[in-house]
Design a protein around this motif. Structure first.
Motif, PDB file in Angstrom:
ATOM      1  N   GLU A 149       0.836  -1.205   0.000  1.00 17.97           N
ATOM      2  CA  GLU A 149       0.000   0.000   0.000  1.00 17.97           C
ATOM      3  C   GLU A 149       0.872   1.256   0.000  1.00 17.97           C
ATOM      4  O   GLU A 149       2.077   1.184   0.199  1.00 17.97           O
ATOM      5  N   ASN A 150       0.228   2.395  -0.201  1.00 22.34           N
ATOM      6  CA  ASN A 150       0.876   3.714  -0.069  1.00 22.34           C
ATOM      7  C   ASN A 150       2.014   3.955  -1.068  1.00 22.34           C
ATOM      8  O   ASN A 150       3.065   4.483  -0.695  1.00 22.34           O
ATOM      9  N   LEU A 151       1.819   3.555  -2.311  1.00 25.06           N
ATOM     10  CA  LEU A 151       2.843   3.815  -3.333  1.00 25.06           C
ATOM     11  C   LEU A 151       2.457   4.984  -4.247  1.00 25.06           C
ATOM     12  O   LEU A 151       3.041   5.175  -5.305  1.00 25.06           O
ATOM     13  N   GLU A 152       1.476   5.775  -3.795  1.00 26.01           N
ATOM     14  CA  GLU A 152       0.990   6.900  -4.616  1.00 26.01           C
ATOM     15  C   GLU A 152       2.078   7.922  -4.900  1.00 26.01           C
ATOM     16  O   GLU A 152       2.020   8.630  -5.902  1.00 26.01           O
ATOM     17  N   ARG A 153       3.070   8.005  -4.012  1.00 27.40           N
ATOM     18  CA  ARG A 153       4.129   8.996  -4.248  1.00 27.40           C
ATOM     19  C   ARG A 153       5.080   8.575  -5.367  1.00 27.40           C
ATOM     20  O   ARG A 153       5.889   9.370  -5.828  1.00 27.40           O
ATOM     21  N   PHE A 154       4.968   7.339  -5.806  1.00 23.02           N
ATOM     22  CA  PHE A 154       5.836   6.851  -6.887  1.00 23.02           C
ATOM     23  C   PHE A 154       5.091   6.647  -8.199  1.00 23.02           C
ATOM     24  O   PHE A 154       5.664   6.803  -9.272  1.00 23.02           O
ATOM     25  N   PHE A 155       3.824   6.230  -8.105  1.00 25.61           N
ATOM     26  CA  PHE A 155       3.069   5.834  -9.284  1.00 25.61           C
ATOM     27  C   PHE A 155       1.751   6.612  -9.380  1.00 25.61           C
ATOM     28  O   PHE A 155       1.194   6.997  -8.354  1.00 25.61           O
ATOM     29  N   PRO A 156       1.236   6.801 -10.609  1.00 21.08           N
ATOM     30  CA  PRO A 156      -0.084   7.428 -10.763  1.00 21.08           C
ATOM     31  C   PRO A 156      -1.155   6.574 -10.073  1.00 21.08           C
ATOM     32  O   PRO A 156      -1.283   5.376 -10.354  1.00 21.08           O
ATOM     33  N   LYS A 157      -1.896   7.181  -9.171  1.00 23.82           N
ATOM     34  CA  LYS A 157      -2.850   6.448  -8.330  1.00 23.82           C
ATOM     35  C   LYS A 157      -3.896   5.690  -9.147  1.00 23.82           C
ATOM     36  O   LYS A 157      -4.252   4.552  -8.826  1.00 23.82           O
ATOM     37  N   GLY A 158      -4.380   6.316 -10.216  1.00 25.15           N
ATOM     38  CA  GLY A 158      -5.447   5.713 -11.015  1.00 25.15           C
ATOM     39  C   GLY A 158      -5.047   4.444 -11.741  1.00 25.15           C
ATOM     40  O   GLY A 158      -5.909   3.671 -12.168  1.00 25.15           O
ATOM     41  N   LYS A 159      -3.738   4.202 -11.897  1.00 29.98           N
ATOM     42  CA  LYS A 159      -3.269   3.012 -12.622  1.00 29.98           C
ATOM     43  C   LYS A 159      -2.951   1.834 -11.685  1.00 29.98           C
ATOM     44  O   LYS A 159      -2.747   0.716 -12.144  1.00 29.98           O
TER      45      LYS A 159
END
Length: 364
Positions: A149-159
């Motif tokens: 979880e919580n990888l939004e700072r690395f990857f586009p959240k929607g994908k």
């Protein structure tokens, strides 16, 4: 329906190769007529492991940038250009429906070329802290299957889709294999079994530690299965002269070795961590400090923080190992607690969930 074609790319370590093979196997079970092609890096272990699993592989002339200035670094631009050109040829000749990358040097140029050509691409990110290749590829990828979880700072959240890491299906029910496992490895059911895993190539510091502690284990009535890795086997194989110790360069039956183990000492590569969650044995992680972005420490901490495992850093082994290990060995309640907590973090359907996402791309 037309015959589907899939290209998979992942390599360098077992942690990138085995997830790719697991995904291919699941795709093959759903689409028996599909064609598969793997793309790896020349001279890396995928060039042996993938054909052993029954798939064709093509090698690219590619390697990562070294942290220090080396001759190989000066060749990097040439290797990258060569790999991009060869990837373009592979993509245009094979005409895949989807390209799947599980990490490793070869997946970079291949997925980049596929995305530019408009072919759907899927990234499977095993770690809690992504490497630079997947961060760059994520901008063009259609889907990113993650294990943490919580990888939004690395990857586009929607994908992003939280799926977990693909694991070998034969690990899902190892409890029923305990008797078979003890017989297979010729173990004494009345002794505790310690399993030591250093990764496919081996782990120098873990091997040094086990060599130093091996007689103490034996004196504590502990039998040891020690996977030292192919680079170190000749150096340590003589320890197998002791009836309580088995030194192996590689373990073919991971299901049985996990079934036999009471306590596991392991590196914290992403695939190993995912497998150990499913297996549910008490674990002491000793993360490798030599991997990019300190991935392994972050992977281990994600489990330790949920009270699912213990961790000792390499630079603390001399002072901490005996304290931590002896406490775990003598404390049945702690063993049970760790075992139950790590099992709660398992994602047993990861491979199926990743393939579900791939199938959605085909049917669009």
């Amino acid at each position: 329906m037309k015959k589907l074609k899939f290209i998979l790319s992942g390599g360098g370590t077992g942690g990138h190769i085995y997830p790719a093979i697991a995904i291919a196997n699941e795709l093959k079970s759903r689409f028996p007529d599909a064609e598969f092609l793997f793309v790896g890096a020349k001279d890396k272990m995928e060039m042996q492991k993938v054909p052993q699993a029954g798939y064709k592989i093509i090698g690219l002339w590619i390697a990562g940038l070294q942290r220090r200035l080396t001759f190989d670094n000066t060749l990097f631009p040439i290797k990258l250009l060569s790999s991009l050109l060869k990837s373009r040829t592979i993509i245009s000749d094979f005409k895949p429906d989807v390209v799947i990358g599980t990490g490793g040097f070869a997946s970079g140029p291949l997925l980049q070329v596929a995305a530019i050509a408009g072919i759907p691409t899927v990234i499977q990110e095993q770690n809690s802290f992504p490497g630079i290749t997947n961060k760059l590829l994520s901008k063009r990828a259609n889907k990113i299957c993650v294990a943490y979880e919580n990888l939004e700072r690395f990857f586009p959240k929607g994908k992003m889709i939280l799926t977990g890491n693909p694991i070998r299906q034969d690990l899902i029910d190892i409890k029923s294999k305990r008797a078979e496992a003890l017989k297979y490895f010729n173990l004494d059911a009345n002794k505790k079994t310690l399993l030591v895993l250093g990764g496919s190539l081996g782990a120098r510091r873990i091997n040094q530690l086990i060599a130093k502690e091996i007689l103490a284990f034996s004196a504590q009535n502990v039998q040891v299965i020690w996977q030292c890795g192919k680079l170190y086997f000749e150096e340590y194989k003589h320890f197998s002269d002791n009836e309580n110790i088995q030194v192996l360069s590689f373990i073919d039956r991971m299901d049985l070795v996990y079934a036999a183990a009471d306590i596991v000492i392991s590196r914290a590569g992403a695939s190993s961590v995912s497998e150990l969650c499913v297996v549910g044995k008490p674990v002491i992680f000793i993360p490798s400090p030599n991997v990019s972005e300190d991935h392994q420490t972050k992977n281990a901490l994600a489990i330790v923080e949920k009270n699912g495992a213990l961790m000792i850093k390499e630079n603390e082994l001399d002072t901490q190992f005996n304290i931590v290990f002896n406490n775990l060995l003598s404390n049945e309640n702690l063993q049970k607690e760790l075992s139950e907590n790590i099992k709660k973090l398992a994602k047993v359907n990861a491979t199926k969930d990743i393939v579900d996402e791939i199938v959605k791309l085909i049917s669009k």
